[in-house]
Design a protein around this motif. Structure first.
Motif, PDB file in Angstrom:
ATOM      1  N   PRO A  73       0.815  -1.230   0.000  1.00  0.00           N
ATOM      2  CA  PRO A  73       0.000   0.000   0.000  1.00  0.00           C
ATOM      3  C   PRO A  73       0.840   1.268   0.000  1.00  0.00           C
ATOM      4  O   PRO A  73       0.507   2.248  -0.663  1.00  0.00           O
ATOM      5  CB  PRO A  73      -0.820  -0.124   1.283  1.00  0.00           C
ATOM      6  CG  PRO A  73      -0.850  -1.580   1.570  1.00  0.00           C
ATOM      7  CD  PRO A  73       0.461  -2.124   1.109  1.00  0.00           C
ATOM      8  N   GLN A  74       1.966   1.255   0.761  1.00  0.00           N
ATOM      9  CA  GLN A  74       2.809   2.442   0.797  1.00  0.00           C
ATOM     10  C   GLN A  74       3.453   2.713  -0.561  1.00  0.00           C
ATOM     11  O   GLN A  74       3.553   3.865  -1.003  1.00  0.00           O
ATOM     12  CB  GLN A  74       3.900   2.265   1.868  1.00  0.00           C
ATOM     13  CG  GLN A  74       3.371   2.341   3.291  1.00  0.00           C
ATOM     14  CD  GLN A  74       4.467   2.139   4.308  1.00  0.00           C
ATOM     15  OE1 GLN A  74       5.628   1.972   3.941  1.00  0.00           O
ATOM     16  NE2 GLN A  74       4.089   2.125   5.581  1.00  0.00           N
TER      17      GLN A  74
ATOM     18  N   LEU B 137       0.827   4.132  -2.757  1.00  0.00           N
ATOM     19  CA  LEU B 137       0.542   5.523  -2.375  1.00  0.00           C
ATOM     20  C   LEU B 137       1.634   6.474  -2.867  1.00  0.00           C
ATOM     21  O   LEU B 137       1.350   7.557  -3.381  1.00  0.00           O
ATOM     22  CB  LEU B 137       0.404   5.603  -0.852  1.00  0.00           C
ATOM     23  CG  LEU B 137       0.041   6.976  -0.290  1.00  0.00           C
ATOM     24  CD1 LEU B 137      -1.307   7.439  -0.844  1.00  0.00           C
ATOM     25  CD2 LEU B 137       0.000   6.941   1.229  1.00  0.00           C
TER      26      LEU B 137
ATOM     27  N   LEU C 296       1.250   6.914  -6.616  1.00  0.00           N
ATOM     28  CA  LEU C 296       0.120   7.806  -6.906  1.00  0.00           C
ATOM     29  C   LEU C 296       0.484   9.261  -6.610  1.00  0.00           C
ATOM     30  O   LEU C 296       0.150  10.172  -7.388  1.00  0.00           O
ATOM     31  CB  LEU C 296      -1.090   7.379  -6.073  1.00  0.00           C
ATOM     32  CG  LEU C 296      -2.372   8.213  -6.274  1.00  0.00           C
ATOM     33  CD1 LEU C 296      -2.853   8.086  -7.721  1.00  0.00           C
ATOM     34  CD2 LEU C 296      -3.467   7.752  -5.312  1.00  0.00           C
ATOM     35  N   LEU C 297       1.190   9.475  -5.498  1.00  0.00           N
ATOM     36  CA  LEU C 297       1.603  10.834  -5.157  1.00  0.00           C
ATOM     37  C   LEU C 297       2.580  11.396  -6.193  1.00  0.00           C
ATOM     38  O   LEU C 297       2.470  12.566  -6.598  1.00  0.00           O
ATOM     39  CB  LEU C 297       2.259  10.826  -3.771  1.00  0.00           C
ATOM     40  CG  LEU C 297       2.761  12.177  -3.259  1.00  0.00           C
ATOM     41  CD1 LEU C 297       1.618  13.164  -3.134  1.00  0.00           C
ATOM     42  CD2 LEU C 297       3.477  12.007  -1.909  1.00  0.00           C
TER      43      LEU C 297
END
Length: 319
Positions: free
Chosen positions: A23-24, A27, A30-31
């Protein structure tokens, strides 16, 4: 109470890291994608601005198109576009002033140059030395008119760009007025004009620029000698007076004065009153220069007919 071995705790920590890493990473990806899109969108107006400037010809000083300014996504980009527009406007004014100056010189010098050429041609066709002398005197007068016109045009050009160069400092108005009077005294005597001053014995200090004040008085005294010397006993007075809240310096003559319908127009370029047209030597620039210099000095300039007859030009400084 439950006891855990060091090995079991290490295994639990590894499991937590394994489950949270994916997940990190997603994320962070995506960032990074969002930041890249955002930066591309914010930098796109700068790219359009660069392309617009690159496409421009050197002579194109029009403001930036609205589509370029409307696309600004940040205040920084918008301020850059406004600064470029402001710079283009200043450049356009400077170029227009240069074009106007060149056009004015070319237009106004044609008459004295044509007169010089005609007189020279006529003199060359004659054999009488008296005719040569008469034509040479006419050529000298035409040259003086042309030189004076060029000086006035240069003064207007300097005044048009003078806002940034005017340094307001304390100057002695009486000393400047006395210097101008002494400069024009020989010309006044030869023309039979009584040129004098009033209120010049006391030191009068104002805030201004010495060169501009001297230019104003030169033009006013020159105008008075040209157009006010037709009186039966011509006299011209340069006067300094303290009035409530201000200091005034004025140039008065006892000539015919100005027609009331002309007074409001005389400070415009190329406008001459009836007296100037009769004399035929002016170009309608002297009072325009004076008005522009007064504006740069933050002073008030006015022209009127004196109650006792003749013309009066007044420059009013705040006390």
């Amino acid at each position: 109470v439950f006891g855990q071995t060091a090995r079991s705790r290490s295994r639990l920590l590894e499991d937590l890291l394994e489950y949270s890493a994916l997940p990190q990473a997603a994320l962070l990806a995506l960032l990074a994608w969002w930041l890249r899109r955002r930066m591309e969108r914010d930098l796109q107006p700068l790219g359009e601005l660069e392309a617009e400037i690159e496409r421009r010809r050197a002579a194109d000083l029009a403001p930036l198109p609205d589509r370029v300014k409307a696309g600004a996504s940040t205040r920084d980009v918008e301020r850059i576009a406004q600064a470029i527009d402001s710079m283009l406007a200043r450049l356009a004014e400077s170029v227009q002033a240069q074009r106007e100056f060149a056009g004015n010189v070319a237009h106004e010098l044609r008459t004295p140059l044509a007169g010089i050429r005609a007189r020279a041609s006529f003199a060359l066709a004659q054999q009488d030395p008296a005719v040569w002398r008469a034509q040479l005197e006419g050529i000298a007068q035409s040259e003086q008119r042309g030189s004076r016109l060029v000086d006035q045009l240069l003064a207007l050009a300097r005044a048009g760009e003078g806002e940034a160069g005017v340094a307001h400092e304390r100057i002695e108005l009486d000393a400047i007025a006395r210097e101008v009077l002494l400069r024009y005294m020989p010309r006044a005597r030869s023309a039979g004009v009584d040129l004098g001053g009033e209120g010049l014995d006391e030191t009068v200090t104002v805030l201004g620029d010495r060169a501009l004040v001297e230019g104003i008085l030169n033009n006013l005294v020159d105008n008075a000698l040209r157009y006010g010397a037709a009186a039966a006993a011509p006299h011209i007075t340069v006067a300094i007076a303290r009035v409530p809240g201000a200091v005034e310096v004025s140039v008065c003559d006892n000539g015919a004065g100005w027609p009331s319908q002309d007074i409001g127009q005389l400070t415009r370029r190329w406008v001459q009153g009836d007296a100037g047209k009769r004399v035929g030597e002016g170009a309608g620039l002297g009072l325009a220069i004076v008005a522009r210099y007064a504006e740069l000095l933050a002073a008030q300039f006015s022209i009127s007919n004196a109650p006792e007859g003749g013309a009066r030009a007044t420059l009013r400084f705040p006390a």
